[in-house]
Design an enzyme around this catalytic site. Sequence first.
Site, PDB file in Angstrom:
ATOM      1  CE  LYS A 184      -1.749   3.119   2.355  1.00  0.00           C
ATOM      2  NZ  LYS A 184      -1.845   4.511   2.126  1.00  0.00           N
ATOM      3  N   GLY A 241       7.100   5.285   8.479  1.00  0.00           N
ATOM      4  CA  GLY A 241       5.976   6.231   8.745  1.00  0.00           C
ATOM      5  C   GLY A 241       6.311   6.921  10.303  1.00  0.00           C
ATOM      6  CB  VAL A 245       1.121   4.982  12.100  1.00  0.00           C
ATOM      7  CG1 VAL A 245       0.552   3.847  11.133  1.00  0.00           C
ATOM      8  CG2 VAL A 245       0.267   6.246  12.051  1.00  0.00           C
ATOM      9  CD  GLU A 263      13.772   1.277   9.554  1.00  0.00           C
ATOM     10  OE1 GLU A 263      14.067   1.925  10.524  1.00  0.00           O
ATOM     11  OE2 GLU A 263      14.453   0.097   9.707  1.00  0.00           O
ATOM     12  CB  CYS A 297      12.732   9.713   8.352  1.00  0.00           C
ATOM     13  SG  CYS A 297      13.517   8.577   7.363  1.00  0.00           S
ATOM     14  CD  GLU A 407       9.862  12.900  12.200  1.00  0.00           C
ATOM     15  OE1 GLU A 407       8.886  12.181  12.265  1.00  0.00           O
ATOM     16  OE2 GLU A 407      10.823  12.349  11.365  1.00  0.00           O
TER      17      GLU A 407
END
Length: 531
Positions: A184, A241, A245, A263, A297, A407
């Site tokens: 996805k 992400g 989540v 990650e 990231c 972040e």
Amino acid sequence: MSDTPTAEKAAPGTTLGHLIDGAVVTSQRTFESRNSSDLQDVVGVFPEATREQVRAACEAAKRAFPAWSKTPAPIRGELIGSIGKALEREKEALSRLVTREMGKTLKEARGSVQEAIDTCHFFQSEGRRLYGQTVPSEMPNKELLTYRRPLGVVAIVTAGNFPIAVPSWKIIPALLTGNTIVWKPSEDAPAVAYAFARLMEEAGLPAGVLNVVFGQGKDAAGEYLVDMMDEGLIDKFAFTGSTRVGRHIGEVAGRNLIHPTLELGGKNPLVILRDADLDNAVEGAIFSAFGTGGQRCTSAGNILVDAPIYDAFKERFLERVRSLKIGDPNKHPEVLYGPFINRRFFERWEEHYQWGREDGATLLHGEGRITADSRPAGFVGDPEAAYYGWPTVWEGVRPGMRQFQEEIFGPTINLVKVDGIADAIRTANAVDYGLSSAIYTDSREWAYAFKDGIEAGMTSINNTTVGAEAHMPFGGVKGSGNGTRESGIWVIEFYTRWHAVNDDISGKLQLAQMETAYVEPKPPVAVEELF
Ligand code: UN1
């Protein structure tokens, strides 16, 4: 080449399909992907997968698994090589699509496609290496062996900021090791995902080995795919992400005894010590903070500057920030960064101005969204065509403040004054993340102390926080992940399980540990009594 079928160009407005069991499948509901730099430009219309479609994709992957897992690894490796060749052939067009859809510069987009090509090159030959071991047995006429076995169906959910490189870190090793996939891709970059999937199909993947379902994350395709773990249709989950989540995926995976690859976010420290080459450090700091508009990231979150050079660094850094070129990277190849990938990222970034004011940080540069009335000197083009952000610089930021800890994923950076290496390491570690990190110093001792004391999965010495190479282990500690690694030989560990085999040809029952024929030692020899 002439008999190779070429992809037909979708007519504007045509809804593209999911790829399920080798067939193109459409959905009633659709969503548009727009050019991040020009929101009027529709890149493509994509189907929004239903729960049933996501389930069908998982079932197709499950059916395809036995044959694919039995395909010899060197053959799978050759197919990965063909994917690499297709990517090389299409590199320029793909890079332009990356720039158009998600808004990074063409130079960076080319780099990110190259990262996927490098990944294919690496894993092509890995297909001829997937070594197991032969291990001596403690019993005679018995052999011990280890084999790497694939896991089964791998569910993959990826982010929009690296729409081809990061998916390739998961898809390529998963395929090479004999797994089948339901992917996805990010709703921010479905067109790049679609093109990548078509190129993988071109290489000859059998139906059902790679299935792609499009859609949003929450209450949609992404969440349905997570739910499929509870339905027993998935053997491995790989996600890039947010930490929030990621934690949820980890919980669902945990109760299903699945070890996921997670990650997650970062708040990466970049340290500049008093002996650093300041020119090099300023350039590194600029790219770490503002490259990709801070939407990596691995982007720097805090710049920790040693007290004796704080003022000198600040002055030079701000001088560079004032002249940064920003704008539509499709039209202006010279810009350092383009727009926000999506409105959500923009709003979150805009909100941090509020955090800064509330927590008493000092704003040195930046005025929020770039508009016709508020544009930095280096902005080129039409600021209202998309969401563009001022390069934003703060000082007086300390551990504990929200903008130090969290972040933000946009063009903003905190200058944090520290006093020497010990304070720098302590301050660098005062975040809940630990993805990448960097230090600028000429001192071997200080560089050594940093790499020894920093809590991070990746550390650069005299280079940026970004730019990990495609064959090194990528991943973090603390809130940045669950200890899994991607890329290079390390990723293989997370897409295979070890199978231990003992092969006894003695023709009788041999009981290890109980009947092992150890040699009886003779009476002890006392050396002192010998002479
Ligand atoms: C990411 O932002 O999810 O190290 C990945 C880097 C790139 C990958 C970033 N090679 O900056």
